[in-house]
Design a protein around this motif. Structure first.
Motif, PDB file in Angstrom:
ATOM      1  N   GLN A  30       0.852  -1.181   0.000  1.00  0.00           N
ATOM      2  CA  GLN A  30       0.000   0.000   0.000  1.00  0.00           C
ATOM      3  C   GLN A  30       0.887   1.229   0.000  1.00  0.00           C
ATOM      4  OE1 GLN A  30      -2.236  -0.643   3.560  1.00  0.00           O
ATOM      5  NE2 GLN A  30      -3.526  -2.182   2.629  1.00  0.00           N
ATOM      6  N   VAL A  31       0.398   2.310  -0.591  1.00  0.00           N
ATOM      7  CA  VAL A  31       1.170   3.543  -0.669  1.00  0.00           C
ATOM      8  C   VAL A  31       0.512   4.594   0.212  1.00  0.00           C
ATOM      9  CG1 VAL A  31       2.050   5.367  -2.189  1.00  0.00           C
ATOM     10  CG2 VAL A  31       1.881   3.013  -3.026  1.00  0.00           C
ATOM     11  N   SER A  32       1.332   5.287   0.994  1.00  0.00           N
ATOM     12  CA  SER A  32       0.862   6.414   1.792  1.00  0.00           C
ATOM     13  C   SER A  32       1.928   7.501   1.715  1.00  0.00           C
ATOM     14  CB  SER A  32       0.601   5.982   3.237  1.00  0.00           C
ATOM     15  OG  SER A  32       1.785   5.509   3.823  1.00  0.00           O
ATOM     16  N   LEU A  33       1.624   8.661   2.276  1.00  0.00           N
ATOM     17  CA  LEU A  33       2.586   9.757   2.256  1.00  0.00           C
ATOM     18  C   LEU A  33       3.150   9.994   3.643  1.00  0.00           C
ATOM     19  CD1 LEU A  33       0.750  12.346  -0.013  1.00  0.00           C
ATOM     20  CD2 LEU A  33       2.601  10.806  -0.639  1.00  0.00           C
ATOM     21  N   SER A  34       4.451  10.304   3.686  1.00  0.00           N
ATOM     22  CA  SER A  34       5.077  10.667   4.950  1.00  0.00           C
ATOM     23  C   SER A  34       4.636  12.078   5.321  1.00  0.00           C
ATOM     24  CB  SER A  34       6.599  10.615   4.824  1.00  0.00           C
ATOM     25  OG  SER A  34       7.052  11.674   3.993  1.00  0.00           O
ATOM     26  N   GLY A  37       5.621  14.507   2.878  1.00  0.00           N
ATOM     27  CA  GLY A  37       5.023  14.396   1.555  1.00  0.00           C
ATOM     28  C   GLY A  37       5.659  13.362   0.647  1.00  0.00           C
ATOM     29  N   TYR A  38       6.604  12.581   1.162  1.00  0.00           N
ATOM     30  CA  TYR A  38       7.253  11.556   0.356  1.00  0.00           C
ATOM     31  C   TYR A  38       6.421  10.272   0.374  1.00  0.00           C
ATOM     32  CZ  TYR A  38      11.305  14.597   0.626  1.00  0.00           C
ATOM     33  OH  TYR A  38      12.152  15.666   0.537  1.00  0.00           O
ATOM     34  N   PRO A  39       6.371   9.549  -0.751  1.00  0.00           N
ATOM     35  CA  PRO A  39       5.610   8.297  -0.766  1.00  0.00           C
ATOM     36  C   PRO A  39       6.308   7.208   0.053  1.00  0.00           C
ATOM     37  CG  PRO A  39       6.681   8.650  -2.878  1.00  0.00           C
ATOM     38  CD  PRO A  39       6.949   9.871  -2.047  1.00  0.00           C
ATOM     39  N   LEU A  40       5.510   6.456   0.795  1.00  0.00           N
ATOM     40  CA  LEU A  40       5.987   5.305   1.568  1.00  0.00           C
ATOM     41  C   LEU A  40       5.186   4.095   1.139  1.00  0.00           C
ATOM     42  CD1 LEU A  40       5.898   6.935   5.113  1.00  0.00           C
ATOM     43  CD2 LEU A  40       7.917   6.607   3.680  1.00  0.00           C
TER      44      LEU A  40
END
Length: 56
Positions: A30-34, A37-40
């Motif tokens: 799954q992708v989320s934002l730190s 604003g960086y993708p994690l």
């Protein structure tokens, strides 16, 4: 709740991490934002004794 065919720690998609917890690798991470604003990316955390309909 219906009877599940197996539990996570017996599944091919399960990867143990700590004592009774692991990750499910059935689907892509799954992708989320730190906060910056960086993708994690991360896989869902699951308990070893949980189960689902995707058991293999």
């Amino acid at each position: 709740m219906p009877n599940l065919p197996g539990v996570c720690n017996e599944c091919d998609y399960y990867k143990p991490r700590v004592k009774e917890e692991g990750t499910c690798l059935r689907y892509p991470p799954q992708v989320s934002l730190s906060r910056a604003g960086y993708p994690l990316t991360h896989w869902p955390k699951v308990e070893a004794d949980e189960g689902c309909g995707e058991f293999k």
